[in-house]
Scaffold this motif. Structure first.
Motif, PDB file in Angstrom:
ATOM      1  N   ILE A 172      -2.433 -44.745  -5.087  1.00  0.00           N
ATOM      2  CA  ILE A 172      -3.712 -44.287  -4.531  1.00  0.00           C
ATOM      3  C   ILE A 172      -4.358 -45.359  -3.667  1.00  0.00           C
ATOM      4  CG2 ILE A 172      -6.045 -43.512  -5.084  1.00  0.00           C
ATOM      5  CD1 ILE A 172      -4.916 -42.252  -7.628  1.00  0.00           C
ATOM      6  N   VAL A 173      -4.598 -46.540  -4.253  1.00  0.00           N
ATOM      7  CA  VAL A 173      -5.296 -47.598  -3.518  1.00  0.00           C
ATOM      8  C   VAL A 173      -4.404 -48.184  -2.423  1.00  0.00           C
ATOM      9  CG1 VAL A 173      -6.403 -49.866  -3.701  1.00  0.00           C
ATOM     10  CG2 VAL A 173      -6.754 -48.143  -5.483  1.00  0.00           C
ATOM     11  N   GLY A 174      -3.155 -48.508  -2.790  1.00  0.00           N
ATOM     12  CA  GLY A 174      -2.237 -49.062  -1.793  1.00  0.00           C
ATOM     13  C   GLY A 174      -1.949 -48.080  -0.679  1.00  0.00           C
ATOM     14  N   GLY A 175      -1.791 -46.800  -1.040  1.00  0.00           N
ATOM     15  CA  GLY A 175      -1.532 -45.794  -0.013  1.00  0.00           C
ATOM     16  C   GLY A 175      -2.681 -45.656   0.961  1.00  0.00           C
ATOM     17  N   PHE A 176      -3.908 -45.660   0.438  1.00  0.00           N
ATOM     18  CA  PHE A 176      -5.071 -45.556   1.334  1.00  0.00           C
ATOM     19  C   PHE A 176      -5.174 -46.773   2.250  1.00  0.00           C
ATOM     20  CE2 PHE A 176      -9.486 -46.525   2.332  1.00  0.00           C
ATOM     21  CZ  PHE A 176      -9.886 -45.348   2.948  1.00  0.00           C
ATOM     22  N   HIS A 177      -5.016 -47.972   1.675  1.00  0.00           N
ATOM     23  CA  HIS A 177      -5.160 -49.184   2.478  1.00  0.00           C
ATOM     24  C   HIS A 177      -4.040 -49.326   3.505  1.00  0.00           C
ATOM     25  CE1 HIS A 177      -7.979 -51.343  -0.585  1.00  0.00           C
ATOM     26  NE2 HIS A 177      -8.632 -50.550   0.227  1.00  0.00           N
ATOM     27  N   LEU A 178      -2.833 -48.942   3.156  1.00  0.00           N
ATOM     28  CA  LEU A 178      -1.753 -48.976   4.133  1.00  0.00           C
ATOM     29  C   LEU A 178      -2.017 -48.020   5.282  1.00  0.00           C
ATOM     30  CD1 LEU A 178       1.434 -49.181   1.854  1.00  0.00           C
ATOM     31  CD2 LEU A 178       0.561 -50.951   3.402  1.00  0.00           C
ATOM     32  N   THR A 179      -2.570 -46.860   4.957  1.00  0.00           N
ATOM     33  CA  THR A 179      -2.869 -45.871   5.992  1.00  0.00           C
ATOM     34  C   THR A 179      -3.961 -46.360   6.928  1.00  0.00           C
ATOM     35  OG1 THR A 179      -2.251 -44.067   4.495  1.00  0.00           O
ATOM     36  CG2 THR A 179      -3.592 -43.496   6.409  1.00  0.00           C
ATOM     37  N   THR A 180      -5.063 -46.856   6.360  1.00  0.00           N
ATOM     38  CA  THR A 180      -6.167 -47.309   7.212  1.00  0.00           C
ATOM     39  C   THR A 180      -5.812 -48.590   7.961  1.00  0.00           C
ATOM     40  OG1 THR A 180      -7.151 -48.431   5.280  1.00  0.00           O
ATOM     41  CG2 THR A 180      -7.958 -46.221   5.826  1.00  0.00           C
TER      42      THR A 180
END
Length: 510
Positions: A245-253
């Motif tokens: 969740i957190v890593g996926g969001f930060h990688l995307t942004t």
């Protein structure tokens, strides 16, 4: 297999302690009065929500800027249906949750400082309920209510729960993540662990410093299993969900908005870390001493009693809730020790684990120790509640509205003076906070991926607002605009170096 918690006392059976305040009627009356006080002080947060923050609690510029900075995406979305402004300060690319919540609140109830702050109040009330429920699982009703009452009356927590900032919301989500695994309402252990990881991810995406509570939440997720062989898979499952969740969001942004992501990480994380050992040791001493402002009586009493119980009570040491709260406290003190910038609001999340520990200690002190220790303890607690409660009531009796009055005055000035093209944009660091109340679109002056000169050329603001006479910004503005000083305001008692807020109108030289 359900794990049975050890009792929280020096010796004796695991039973509900006998009340020490005499008789079932007196006990019922005492609990009723305490519950009423918790409800009344909790709901009092909604009174005069537009009033200024109490003086003497903070030394940072948070009151002028941060409510606007960390709600700016929600304001933009309501005003012109966009979340992102190129070149400006866009914290949503790193911490989106508060902006999303505020956007929903603004859409439902209208945009204003009152509605923005009411959101924080709701999360503070959620924390109040969860504090009682979590504490009550390992302590009696009286002690749990006492902790809830201390939280409801605590003046520092009261004050910060009435600002549209991130700390109270983040703390509520951390506490909820702990509660999900602590209570057995979710029967399947794997589902409870996944839900806890998801809620904790929301906490980190509300404010990044929630990550320092990870050891506490991860430990509590493991306690759903009685054997170490099953705890490791639970911890791994929690970690996977959290990272996705957190890593996926930060990688995307980071991919979509690389400049903004790098800017936020650099300014708010990299530049504030203190890797030097001496600085860290000094930070430990400073953070432990400064935390006393949360409650000069309850803080030292709880910390000293917790240390004594940890040393002399195996039952206290081995209790999972005690361990989780200690991990939460230690994790947050680590954060305060390794960072160079620690304004008072950064200490607010310490209040919750502190008071849950207080409830656990209170049960043992009231029922197992000498009567004179019990009486001394009650006197200390009563004095703390009286002092904090009086400060809260005194503040509510004398509200001041200097910031909202300034915002309305600026709104009136912009409407009176008008604009030949109908374009009114407010620039300056306090501008985002003013936008919440007035609906005027705004950009920041000193924060963001682009400098002020670039923003002036790209967006052409009509007005500039600053705390004090910002010589550097005015020099840059003066290269392209003729500057007219329109108004000045005394806001929050000019507590920050006696600086007033100044409004300037910008006239294009061409």
């Amino acid at each position: 297999m359900t794990k049975v918690e050890p009792p929280l006392d020096f010796h004796g059976p695991t039973t509900e302690p006998e009340p020490q305040y005499g008789g079932s009627r007196r006990q019922a009356l005492c609990i009723t009065l305490m519950t009423a006080a918790v409800v009344l002080f909790g709901l009092s947060r909604f009174l005069h929500l537009g009033a200024d923050f109490p003086g003497g609690i903070t030394w940072s510029g948070v009151l002028y800027t941060d409510e606007g900075w960390y709600s700016n995406a929600a304001v933009r979305h309501v005003l012109d249906n966009r979340w992102y402004v190129p070149g400006d300060f866009n914290p949503m690319v790193f911490m989106p949750v508060w902006h999303l919540i505020q956007s929903a609140v603004f859409s439902a109830f209208g945009m204003s400082l009152v509605s923005a702050r009411a959101t924080a109040v709701v999360f503070s009330l959620l924390s109040l309920v969860l504090t009682f429920l979590v504490a009550h699982k390992n302590s009696d009703t009286f002690s749990s209510l006492l902790a809830a009452l201390l939280l409801a009356t605590n003046f520092i927590y009261f004050a910060y729960s009435r600002l549209a900032l991130l700390e109270v919301c983040m703390t509520a989500f951390v506490l909820l993540a702990l509660a999900v695994t602590y209570f057995k309402t979710v029967r399947r252990d794997s589902l409870a662990v996944c839900l806890s990881a998801a809620v904790f991810s929301v906490a980190v995406l509300t404010k990044t410093t929630a990550v320092f509570a990870l050891p506490a939440v991860l430990y509590m997720a493991g306690t759903r299993h009685a054997t170490a062989a099953k705890r490791l898979p639970a911890a791994l499952l929690f970690s996977v969900v959290f990272l996705v969740i957190v890593g996926g969001f930060h990688l995307t942004t980071a991919h979509l908005f690389p400049e903004d992501f790098h800017y936020f990480k650099t300014v708010n994380i990299n530049d504030r870390l203190s890797p030097d050992l001496l600085s860290i040791l000094a930070g430990v001493v400073t953070s432990f001493s400064r935390a006393s402002f949360l409650d000069p009586l309850i803080y030292p009493v709880t910390m000293i009693c917790a240390l004594i119980f940890l040393l002399f009570s195996p039952d206290f040491r081995n209790n999972s809730l005690v361990r989780a709260m200690m991990l939460w406290l230690c994790g947050h003190f680590v954060f305060l020790s390794i960072t160079s910038y620690n304004p008072p609001r950064y200490y607010v999340p310490l209040i919750i684990p502190l008071l849950i520990l207080f409830a656990l200690i209170s049960t043992s002190i009231r029922t197992r120790l000498h009567r004179w220790i019990h009486i001394t303890f009650i006197v200390v607690v009563s004095y703390s509640i009286a002092i904090n409660g009086y400060a809260t009531l005194d503040y509510l009796r004398h509200p001041d509205y200097s910031f909202i009055n300034m915002a309305h005055s600026i709104k009136e000035i912009t409407e009176t003076r008008g604009s030949c093209d109908g374009h009114v944009l407010l620039a300056g660091d306090p501008a985002n906070s003013i936008s919440i109340e007035t609906g005027l679109p705004s950009i920041s002056a000193t924060v963001g991926t682009r400098d002020l000169k670039w923003k002036l050329e790209a967006y052409g603001p009509r007005y500039f607002v600053s705390l004090g006479i910002d010589v550097n910004s005015l020099r840059v503005i003066g290269e392209s605009y003729r500057i007219e000083h329109v108004a000045e305001y005394d806001v929050f008692g000019n507590y920050l170096q006696n600086k007033k807020v100044h409004l300037f109108e910008l006239h294009d030289k061409t």
